[in-house]
Design an enzyme around this catalytic site. Structure first.
Site, PDB file in Angstrom:
ATOM      1  N   GLY A   1       2.866  -1.257   4.168  1.00 18.43           N
ATOM      2  CA  GLY A   1       2.963   0.312   3.853  1.00 18.43           C
ATOM      3  C   GLY A   1       4.406   0.649   3.750  1.00 18.43           C
ATOM      4  O   GLY A   1       4.938   0.457   2.425  1.00 18.43           O
ATOM      5  N   GLY A   2       5.205   1.336   4.582  1.00 20.39           N
ATOM      6  CA  GLY A   2       6.374   1.724   4.328  1.00 20.39           C
ATOM      7  C   GLY A   2       7.413   0.962   3.349  1.00 20.39           C
ATOM      8  O   GLY A   2       8.181   1.216   2.657  1.00 20.39           O
TER       9      GLY A   2
ATOM     10  N   GLY B   1       2.562   2.283  10.981  1.00 21.65           N
ATOM     11  CA  GLY B   1       3.656   3.136  10.440  1.00 21.65           C
ATOM     12  C   GLY B   1       4.495   3.700  11.779  1.00 21.65           C
ATOM     13  O   GLY B   1       5.177   4.619  11.834  1.00 21.65           O
TER      14      GLY B   1
ATOM     15  N   ASN C   1       0.927  -1.064  -0.003  1.00 20.38           N
ATOM     16  CA  ASN C   1       0.039  -0.144  -0.007  1.00 20.38           C
ATOM     17  C   ASN C   1       0.923   1.275   0.079  1.00 20.38           C
ATOM     18  O   ASN C   1       1.501   1.627   1.115  1.00 20.38           O
ATOM     19  CB  ASN C   1      -0.801  -0.213   1.328  1.00 20.38           C
ATOM     20  CG  ASN C   1      -1.711   1.281   1.483  1.00 20.38           C
ATOM     21  OD1 ASN C   1      -1.852   2.082   0.399  1.00 20.38           O
ATOM     22  ND2 ASN C   1      -2.456   1.386   2.628  1.00 20.38           N
ATOM     23  N   TRP C   2       0.907   1.966  -1.040  1.00 22.29           N
ATOM     24  CA  TRP C   2       1.898   2.775  -1.287  1.00 22.29           C
ATOM     25  C   TRP C   2       1.456   4.331  -0.712  1.00 22.29           C
ATOM     26  O   TRP C   2       2.075   5.160  -0.334  1.00 22.29           O
ATOM     27  CB  TRP C   2       2.213   3.369  -2.951  1.00 22.29           C
ATOM     28  CG  TRP C   2       3.093   2.380  -3.620  1.00 22.29           C
ATOM     29  CD1 TRP C   2       3.319   1.165  -3.091  1.00 22.29           C
ATOM     30  CD2 TRP C   2       3.511   2.336  -4.886  1.00 22.29           C
ATOM     31  NE1 TRP C   2       3.981   0.397  -4.287  1.00 22.29           N
ATOM     32  CE2 TRP C   2       4.075   1.160  -5.129  1.00 22.29           C
ATOM     33  CE3 TRP C   2       3.139   3.461  -6.033  1.00 22.29           C
ATOM     34  CZ2 TRP C   2       4.667   1.079  -6.539  1.00 22.29           C
ATOM     35  CZ3 TRP C   2       3.697   2.939  -7.236  1.00 22.29           C
ATOM     36  CH2 TRP C   2       4.309   1.925  -7.443  1.00 22.29           C
ATOM     37  N   LYS C   3       0.088   4.186  -0.373  1.00 17.87           N
ATOM     38  CA  LYS C   3      -0.573   5.219   0.307  1.00 17.87           C
ATOM     39  C   LYS C   3      -0.258   6.613  -0.539  1.00 17.87           C
ATOM     40  O   LYS C   3      -0.067   6.497  -1.648  1.00 17.87           O
ATOM     41  CB  LYS C   3      -0.103   5.498   2.037  1.00 17.87           C
ATOM     42  CG  LYS C   3      -0.255   4.114   2.762  1.00 17.87           C
ATOM     43  CD  LYS C   3       0.174   4.526   4.053  1.00 17.87           C
ATOM     44  CE  LYS C   3      -0.006   3.214   4.849  1.00 17.87           C
ATOM     45  NZ  LYS C   3       0.041   3.026   6.176  1.00 17.87           N
TER      46      LYS C   3
ATOM     47  N   GLU D   1      -5.252  -4.923  10.391  1.00 14.40           N
ATOM     48  CA  GLU D   1      -4.075  -3.702  10.592  1.00 14.40           C
ATOM     49  C   GLU D   1      -4.515  -3.054  11.908  1.00 14.40           C
ATOM     50  O   GLU D   1      -5.375  -2.279  11.818  1.00 14.40           O
ATOM     51  CB  GLU D   1      -4.040  -2.814   9.427  1.00 14.40           C
ATOM     52  CG  GLU D   1      -3.933  -3.415   8.175  1.00 14.40           C
ATOM     53  CD  GLU D   1      -3.291  -2.483   7.215  1.00 14.40           C
ATOM     54  OE1 GLU D   1      -2.161  -2.762   6.756  1.00 14.40           O
ATOM     55  OE2 GLU D   1      -3.895  -1.584   6.933  1.00 14.40           O
TER      56      GLU D   1
ATOM     57  N   HIS E   1      -9.514   1.085   4.927  1.00 10.28           N
ATOM     58  CA  HIS E   1      -8.252   1.276   5.823  1.00 10.28           C
ATOM     59  C   HIS E   1      -8.558   2.398   6.780  1.00 10.28           C
ATOM     60  O   HIS E   1      -9.197   3.173   6.486  1.00 10.28           O
ATOM     61  CB  HIS E   1      -6.991   1.923   4.726  1.00 10.28           C
ATOM     62  CG  HIS E   1      -5.782   1.964   5.180  1.00 10.28           C
ATOM     63  ND1 HIS E   1      -5.168   2.505   6.405  1.00 10.28           N
ATOM     64  CD2 HIS E   1      -4.792   1.059   5.081  1.00 10.28           C
ATOM     65  CE1 HIS E   1      -4.193   2.523   6.703  1.00 10.28           C
ATOM     66  NE2 HIS E   1      -3.848   1.353   5.866  1.00 10.28           N
TER      67      HIS E   1
ATOM     68  N   SER F   1       3.767  -2.141  10.260  1.00  8.75           N
ATOM     69  CA  SER F   1       5.033  -2.400  10.603  1.00  8.75           C
ATOM     70  C   SER F   1       5.590  -3.878   9.943  1.00  8.75           C
ATOM     71  O   SER F   1       6.667  -4.350  10.940  1.00  8.75           O
ATOM     72  CB  SER F   1       5.370  -1.902  11.939  1.00  8.75           C
ATOM     73  OG  SER F   1       5.038  -0.540  12.086  1.00  8.75           O
TER      74      SER F   1
ATOM     75  N   GLU G   1      -6.781   4.742   7.778  1.00 16.12           N
ATOM     76  CA  GLU G   1      -6.591   6.021   7.490  1.00 16.12           C
ATOM     77  C   GLU G   1      -7.667   6.717   7.029  1.00 16.12           C
ATOM     78  O   GLU G   1      -8.146   7.784   7.097  1.00 16.12           O
ATOM     79  CB  GLU G   1      -5.355   6.137   6.817  1.00 16.12           C
ATOM     80  CG  GLU G   1      -4.187   6.064   7.596  1.00 16.12           C
ATOM     81  CD  GLU G   1      -2.965   5.326   6.922  1.00 16.12           C
ATOM     82  OE1 GLU G   1      -2.899   5.427   5.479  1.00 16.12           O
ATOM     83  OE2 GLU G   1      -1.958   4.944   7.547  1.00 16.12           O
TER      84      GLU G   1
END
Ligand code: 13P
Length: 251
Positions: free
Chosen positions: A235-236, A174, A9-11, A168, A96, A214, A98
């Protein structure tokens, strides 16, 4: 069908050019490799068509990170499920935390999004997960159960069989704090139990359930070795080819 899946997930990261470079480099790194999982990348909307056209989508599936809760019409700035599908994407990340937290996504809206995604042939990667206060109060099971009961547990058996679930915990997203392997396995086993109760044992056995928060090259192998963890939503660590590939190689 239950599959192992590593989904990025590049966000809201990467310009179009940067995203194209990342996708094509990943494609090159995975070509001619025997993969033990399906690989998906969730790019910003505007990258979808170019990314899908630049990679082998049989090797790497493409996901949107959201879609509209309406079919079409006067909804300025929105992107419909049909539009997402028309880019060559096959998946859409929905619910998600967010989006729930910053963009007011309610269960009601998510029900429309999931229904439209399925109607347009997209596979929803449906996210759930609790905040730190909920975990500290040891109420995470009831919280996640409620998130599922208000949304995807209302789907028909046929529709539910097409979706992927991603757990999640918000406190792990993150933050560098991964849920322990035990915490992740325990929750995913709990979710699988809920699916068995709602849709039957076969459905539970056939549903892919991912862990996200993470997840990285160091902890992926231990997480993925758990009986109920069918992969990760990353993510990251999906923003660098080497890091993401190391997670894919953890299977
Ligand atoms: P991180 O892997 O950066 O914690 O993000 C997880 C996530 O939110 C994926 O959807």
């Amino acid at each position: 069908m239950r599959k192992n899946i590593v989904a990025g997930n590049w966000k809201m990261n990467k310009t179009l050019q940067e995203g194209l470079n990342l996708a094509t480099e990943l494609n090159a790194a995975l070509a001619d490799t025997k993969l033990n999982c399906d690989v998906v990348i969730g790019t910003p909307f505007i990258h979808l068509a170019s990314v899908a056209a630049s990679i082998d989508t049989k090797v790497i599936g493409v996901a949107a990170q959201n879609c509209a809760d309406k079919e079409s019409g006067a909804y300025t700035g929105e992107i419909s499920a049909a539009m997402v599908k028309s880019t060559g994407a096959d998946y859409v990340i929905l619910g998600h935390s967010e989006r729930r937290e910053y963009y007011g996504e309610t269960s009601e809206k998510l029900n429309s999004k999931v229904a439209l995604a399925l109607a347009n042939g997209l596979i929803p990667i449906y996210c759930c997960g609790e905040a730190l206060e909920v975990r500290n109060a040891d109420e995470q099971n009831a919280y996640v159960k409620n998130q599922l009961e208000e949304t995807v547990f209302n789907l028909s058996t046929d529709d539910f069989s097409k979706i992927v679930i991603a757990y999640e915990p918000i406190w792990a997203i993150g933050t560098g704090v991964t849920a322990s392997t035990e915490q992740a396995q325990e929750m995913l086993a709990f979710i699988r139990g809920l699916i068995a109760y709602q849709f039957g044992k076969d459905m539970a056995e056939n549903t892919s359930i991912l862990y996200g928060g993470s997840c990285n090259a160091k902890n992926a192998a231990e997480l993925f070795a758990q009986p109920d963890i069918d992969g990760g939503l990353i993510g990251g660590a999906s923003l660098k080819v080497a890091d993401f590939k190391a997670i894919i190689d953890a299977f």
